[in-house]
Design a protein around this motif. Sequence first.
Motif, PDB file in Angstrom:
ATOM      1  N   GLU A 277      31.736  41.676  39.415  1.00 62.67           N
ATOM      2  CA  GLU A 277      32.943  42.186  40.081  1.00 62.67           C
ATOM      3  C   GLU A 277      33.496  41.177  41.090  1.00 62.67           C
ATOM      4  O   GLU A 277      34.711  40.994  41.194  1.00 62.67           O
ATOM      5  CB  GLU A 277      32.645  43.521  40.771  1.00 62.67           C
ATOM      6  CG  GLU A 277      33.893  44.154  41.377  1.00 62.67           C
ATOM      7  CD  GLU A 277      33.653  45.578  41.827  1.00 62.67           C
ATOM      8  OE1 GLU A 277      34.619  46.235  42.227  1.00 62.67           O
ATOM      9  OE2 GLU A 277      32.474  46.037  41.788  1.00 62.67           O
ATOM     10  N   LYS A 278      32.610  40.528  41.829  1.00 58.04           N
ATOM     11  CA  LYS A 278      33.036  39.506  42.787  1.00 58.04           C
ATOM     12  C   LYS A 278      32.749  38.093  42.263  1.00 58.04           C
ATOM     13  O   LYS A 278      33.541  37.172  42.466  1.00 58.04           O
ATOM     14  CB  LYS A 278      32.323  39.696  44.123  1.00 58.04           C
ATOM     15  CG  LYS A 278      32.566  41.043  44.781  1.00 58.04           C
ATOM     16  CD  LYS A 278      34.037  41.262  45.123  1.00 58.04           C
ATOM     17  CE  LYS A 278      34.247  42.602  45.822  1.00 58.04           C
ATOM     18  NZ  LYS A 278      35.705  42.874  46.031  1.00 58.04           N
ATOM     19  N   ARG A 280      32.946  36.840  39.399  1.00 58.51           N
ATOM     20  CA  ARG A 280      33.886  36.323  38.397  1.00 58.51           C
ATOM     21  C   ARG A 280      34.924  35.402  39.020  1.00 58.51           C
ATOM     22  O   ARG A 280      35.497  34.539  38.341  1.00 58.51           O
ATOM     23  CB  ARG A 280      34.576  37.473  37.666  1.00 58.51           C
ATOM     24  CG  ARG A 280      35.442  38.359  38.547  1.00 58.51           C
ATOM     25  CD  ARG A 280      35.765  39.681  37.865  1.00 58.51           C
ATOM     26  NE  ARG A 280      36.465  40.595  38.749  1.00 58.51           N
ATOM     27  CZ  ARG A 280      37.773  40.809  38.712  1.00 58.51           C
ATOM     28  NH1 ARG A 280      38.526  40.186  37.826  1.00 58.51           N
ATOM     29  NH2 ARG A 280      38.334  41.662  39.550  1.00 58.51           N
ATOM     30  N   PHE A 281      35.179  35.567  40.306  1.00 57.97           N
ATOM     31  CA  PHE A 281      36.174  34.718  40.955  1.00 57.97           C
ATOM     32  C   PHE A 281      35.666  33.297  41.158  1.00 57.97           C
ATOM     33  O   PHE A 281      36.431  32.415  41.545  1.00 57.97           O
ATOM     34  CB  PHE A 281      36.608  35.331  42.291  1.00 57.97           C
ATOM     35  CG  PHE A 281      37.281  36.673  42.133  1.00 57.97           C
ATOM     36  CD1 PHE A 281      38.506  36.771  41.496  1.00 57.97           C
ATOM     37  CD2 PHE A 281      36.681  37.827  42.598  1.00 57.97           C
ATOM     38  CE1 PHE A 281      39.121  38.001  41.338  1.00 57.97           C
ATOM     39  CE2 PHE A 281      37.290  39.055  42.445  1.00 57.97           C
ATOM     40  CZ  PHE A 281      38.517  39.145  41.802  1.00 57.97           C
ATOM     41  N   GLU A 282      34.376  33.069  40.906  1.00 59.81           N
ATOM     42  CA  GLU A 282      33.825  31.718  40.979  1.00 59.81           C
ATOM     43  C   GLU A 282      34.021  30.958  39.674  1.00 59.81           C
ATOM     44  O   GLU A 282      33.796  29.747  39.622  1.00 59.81           O
ATOM     45  CB  GLU A 282      32.330  31.780  41.304  1.00 59.81           C
ATOM     46  CG  GLU A 282      32.013  32.468  42.634  1.00 59.81           C
ATOM     47  CD  GLU A 282      30.517  32.653  42.841  1.00 59.81           C
ATOM     48  OE1 GLU A 282      29.740  32.025  42.076  1.00 59.81           O
ATOM     49  OE2 GLU A 282      30.126  33.406  43.748  1.00 59.81           O
ATOM     50  N   LEU A 283      34.400  31.646  38.606  1.00 59.56           N
ATOM     51  CA  LEU A 283      34.576  31.006  37.310  1.00 59.56           C
ATOM     52  C   LEU A 283      35.888  30.225  37.272  1.00 59.56           C
ATOM     53  O   LEU A 283      36.882  30.631  37.879  1.00 59.56           O
ATOM     54  CB  LEU A 283      34.584  32.060  36.193  1.00 59.56           C
ATOM     55  CG  LEU A 283      33.311  32.896  36.016  1.00 59.56           C
ATOM     56  CD1 LEU A 283      33.540  33.966  34.952  1.00 59.56           C
ATOM     57  CD2 LEU A 283      32.144  32.003  35.642  1.00 59.56           C
ATOM     58  N   PRO A 284      35.932  29.131  36.523  1.00 55.97           N
ATOM     59  CA  PRO A 284      37.171  28.352  36.404  1.00 55.97           C
ATOM     60  C   PRO A 284      38.106  28.888  35.322  1.00 55.97           C
ATOM     61  O   PRO A 284      38.826  28.135  34.680  1.00 55.97           O
ATOM     62  CB  PRO A 284      36.656  26.957  36.049  1.00 55.97           C
ATOM     63  CG  PRO A 284      35.403  27.219  35.295  1.00 55.97           C
ATOM     64  CD  PRO A 284      34.791  28.451  35.887  1.00 55.97           C
ATOM     65  N   VAL A 285      38.082  30.208  35.105  1.00 57.41           N
ATOM     66  CA  VAL A 285      38.948  30.829  34.106  1.00 57.41           C
ATOM     67  C   VAL A 285      39.257  32.244  34.582  1.00 57.41           C
ATOM     68  O   VAL A 285      38.397  32.910  35.178  1.00 57.41           O
ATOM     69  CB  VAL A 285      38.265  30.843  32.707  1.00 57.41           C
ATOM     70  CG1 VAL A 285      36.903  31.482  32.774  1.00 57.41           C
ATOM     71  CG2 VAL A 285      39.130  31.563  31.681  1.00 57.41           C
ATOM     72  N   ALA A 286      40.482  32.694  34.331  1.00 56.08           N
ATOM     73  CA  ALA A 286      40.880  34.031  34.764  1.00 56.08           C
ATOM     74  C   ALA A 286      40.178  35.094  33.919  1.00 56.08           C
ATOM     75  O   ALA A 286      40.044  34.950  32.700  1.00 56.08           O
ATOM     76  CB  ALA A 286      42.394  34.181  34.649  1.00 56.08           C
ATOM     77  N   THR A 287      39.723  36.148  34.572  1.00 56.08           N
ATOM     78  CA  THR A 287      39.099  37.280  33.883  1.00 56.08           C
ATOM     79  C   THR A 287      39.705  38.565  34.430  1.00 56.08           C
ATOM     80  O   THR A 287      40.182  38.603  35.563  1.00 56.08           O
ATOM     81  CB  THR A 287      37.575  37.322  34.131  1.00 56.08           C
ATOM     82  OG1 THR A 287      37.346  37.516  35.527  1.00 56.08           O
ATOM     83  CG2 THR A 287      36.909  36.037  33.689  1.00 56.08           C
ATOM     84  N   PRO A 319      39.890  47.163  38.625  1.00 57.78           N
ATOM     85  CA  PRO A 319      41.183  47.536  39.224  1.00 57.78           C
ATOM     86  C   PRO A 319      41.812  46.338  39.933  1.00 57.78           C
ATOM     87  O   PRO A 319      41.107  45.518  40.535  1.00 57.78           O
ATOM     88  CB  PRO A 319      40.815  48.635  40.229  1.00 57.78           C
ATOM     89  CG  PRO A 319      39.453  49.102  39.836  1.00 57.78           C
ATOM     90  CD  PRO A 319      38.778  47.942  39.185  1.00 57.78           C
ATOM     91  N   ALA A 320      43.141  46.227  39.834  1.00 58.94           N
ATOM     92  CA  ALA A 320      43.847  45.175  40.557  1.00 58.94           C
ATOM     93  C   ALA A 320      43.654  45.402  42.046  1.00 58.94           C
ATOM     94  O   ALA A 320      43.851  46.511  42.553  1.00 58.94           O
ATOM     95  CB  ALA A 320      45.324  45.190  40.208  1.00 58.94           C
ATOM     96  N   GLU A 321      43.217  44.356  42.730  1.00 60.82           N
ATOM     97  CA  GLU A 321      42.963  44.502  44.155  1.00 60.82           C
ATOM     98  C   GLU A 321      44.227  44.233  44.964  1.00 60.82           C
ATOM     99  O   GLU A 321      44.992  43.314  44.675  1.00 60.82           O
ATOM    100  CB  GLU A 321      41.857  43.540  44.591  1.00 60.82           C
ATOM    101  CG  GLU A 321      40.508  43.883  43.981  1.00 60.82           C
ATOM    102  CD  GLU A 321      39.370  43.182  44.700  1.00 60.82           C
ATOM    103  OE1 GLU A 321      39.414  43.091  45.938  1.00 60.82           O
ATOM    104  OE2 GLU A 321      38.455  42.719  44.012  1.00 60.82           O
ATOM    105  N   ALA A 352      40.184  40.235  46.425  1.00 55.75           N
ATOM    106  CA  ALA A 352      39.778  39.646  45.148  1.00 55.75           C
ATOM    107  C   ALA A 352      38.809  38.490  45.326  1.00 55.75           C
ATOM    108  O   ALA A 352      38.961  37.419  44.742  1.00 55.75           O
ATOM    109  CB  ALA A 352      41.004  39.190  44.364  1.00 55.75           C
ATOM    110  N   GLY A 353      37.797  38.711  46.168  1.00 56.74           N
ATOM    111  CA  GLY A 353      36.735  37.725  46.295  1.00 56.74           C
ATOM    112  C   GLY A 353      36.967  36.636  47.314  1.00 56.74           C
ATOM    113  O   GLY A 353      36.113  35.773  47.496  1.00 56.74           O
ATOM    114  N   THR A 354      38.118  36.624  47.976  1.00 54.93           N
ATOM    115  CA  THR A 354      38.389  35.618  48.999  1.00 54.93           C
ATOM    116  C   THR A 354      39.025  36.285  50.209  1.00 54.93           C
ATOM    117  O   THR A 354      39.464  37.439  50.148  1.00 54.93           O
ATOM    118  CB  THR A 354      39.351  34.533  48.470  1.00 54.93           C
ATOM    119  OG1 THR A 354      40.595  35.149  48.114  1.00 54.93           O
ATOM    120  CG2 THR A 354      38.768  33.821  47.265  1.00 54.93           C
TER     121      THR A 354
END
Length: 715
Positions: A277-278, A280-287, A319-321, A352-354
Amino acid sequence: MPDQDSIQHRISTLTAWLHHLNHQYYQQDTSEVTDQEFDQLLAELQALEKEHPDLALPNSPTQRVGGTITKQFATAPHRYPMLSLGNTYSEADLRDFDERVRKGLEGAEFAYVCEMKFDGVAMSLTYEQGQLTQGVTRGDGTRGDIVTSNVRTIKNLPLHLRAAGPAQPPEFEVRGEIFLPLPVFDDLNKEREQNGEALLANPRNAASGTLKLQDSAVVAARRLRFFAYSFLSPERNVFPTHSAALEALKAWGLPVSDTWRRCTTLAEVLDFIHHWEKKRFELPVATDGIVIKVDDFQQQEALGFTAKSPRWAIAYKYPAEAARTRLNSIQYQVGRTGAVTPVAMLTPVPLAGTVVKRASVHNANQIAALDLRLGDMVFVEKGGEIIPKITGVDLTARPADSQPIRYPTECPACGTPLLRPEGEAHFRCPNDEACPPQLKAKLEHYVSRKALNIDGLGAETVGRFAELGLVRTPADIYDLTVEKLTGLERLGEKSIQNLINGIEASKQVPFDRVLFGLGIRYVGETVAEKLAAHYRTMDAMVAASAAELAAVPEVGGVIAESLAAWATHESNRQLIERLRAAGVQLALTGEAPQAVSDRLAGLTFVLSGVFEQHSRDELQHLITQNGGKITGSISKKLSYLVAGDKMGPAKREKATELKVPIISEVDLLAMIPSSTEFNVADEALEAGNASRPEAAPEAFPATASGRPGQQASLF
């Protein structure tokens, strides 16, 4: 002279070896040869294919650079319908899904596979005898567009599969997601922001739009990537489970994300969802979620499908944050081209993770449309979960005495009155010779990878030099010495010497990249290449009038006016002379292409639309090779309008009004000797465009060796 068999053997050997090197480079993060050796091997293969086109293999590595022009995308039916998945945002719905699966399997044991739901474009790929033969978009689920030539340019997608792992069926289908990596998306938007262009909404839209382009060479430059997530075959029981199929796809050389997990209980599925959930924001691709599939293929078959989706799979979407916070101020940033961009400064808020402290407002029009006022409580979301943006105002919390934001009339950096050119959304600072942030941004652009790419002198370092007063223009870079740099903070003796060596090496960078590096408004990479190829020298180009510049293919009136105005400034002419004195390349080396006939001498042509037999670049080359000239606008002096498919009606109407003859591609070719047929690979090889792709190091974090770092293992 080698016989056909030995030539075929060499082509096959080179093709196999280059496929292997590409796999090692893009999938294993390993370089078995130097870039120069790779380039030499690729050039040898291109030369052999040019001399013996009948011996070229269908999935040759030379196709990676693109060059195919598609008149229109044909369509193909999907052998297996590409159905949509049922979506849910609720864990309760997942429990209901799990219960339905249990009932459908009548209590039998089963497992799930959980995968990241990458936000890209679904693609169906067909492999026959290990060779990629077709790429088809989802379309309406039953039929999609054939985009094989575009798909072949994707660097991490194998054109030829490896023989490792389980035996491959003679024919099978791979489904997956084509996407734009986040670092590439960010680079594109930074460039667009500097140029005052509208930002791309999200990586998915950018990827989708790229796949619809009809010039595969442009697609190749966009650096798309692919992840495989499904295997389908007319042969039954090739693999017992989806997880086994994923392992096989990876063994065969297809890129499979390492983020999937096999789960034996719903609790493990929920753990997977909570874990990403959080993270995923470390990945270099949108999810945007997680896909949950029953692992066993026979159990999938037993569960079957509804009219729209499989009963054995579901997508959980995060859900969109959104967040509510206070707008404290607006900062106005000045870009390389003088565009003044407003940035909202917010009370920090988690999103969204930041932690979001700033949000894009784009331009004065958006400030007015949102009726933003300082002190407002605003709603912030991440567009495509990437870029923070203000989506609205909580009017119930607005003070009664609040006042609308007044956009500045003077440059916030240098005080010069701002201009707003007609038809543009941005205000601009015209003081391009003395505005500090413009000068700094131009220096950063000059040393960037796509321009001079000076080793040891990155954007941060040259920006610091500008702040210290060491450099003000690109020419000042060549006045730097060991003595001037000694004693500067964070610069040791070795770093200084590397920097000086990098500056010296930059004097060999080709003219077209130097021209791009000068940062002339509207002169991007492609335009710089066209101008350099047309004029060959800087002197010839700056001596040309705006009308003459506009006649260069793909330049046009707006770019020509900007370039002509740049050339008239005395400071820019002095810059050219200082660069010349420093030894920077201001001309193309080697002989200019020789005309093969004067059949079209004295004739001018406009090319419009998409052509059947040749790309537009090929036709332009044929015309100039035979003495003709290309222009971009229709006038009474024009000799011919060459009309392709999908030509705009305005050009046809204007040509008809001015009585300019309109001819077809066939008519044009009939005017040219058949001996001058042109292969686009000639130009690519001569210009060095067939060199090894550099997308991996630039798109993902690099290690000390300059190769992609650990994060790149996902690709």
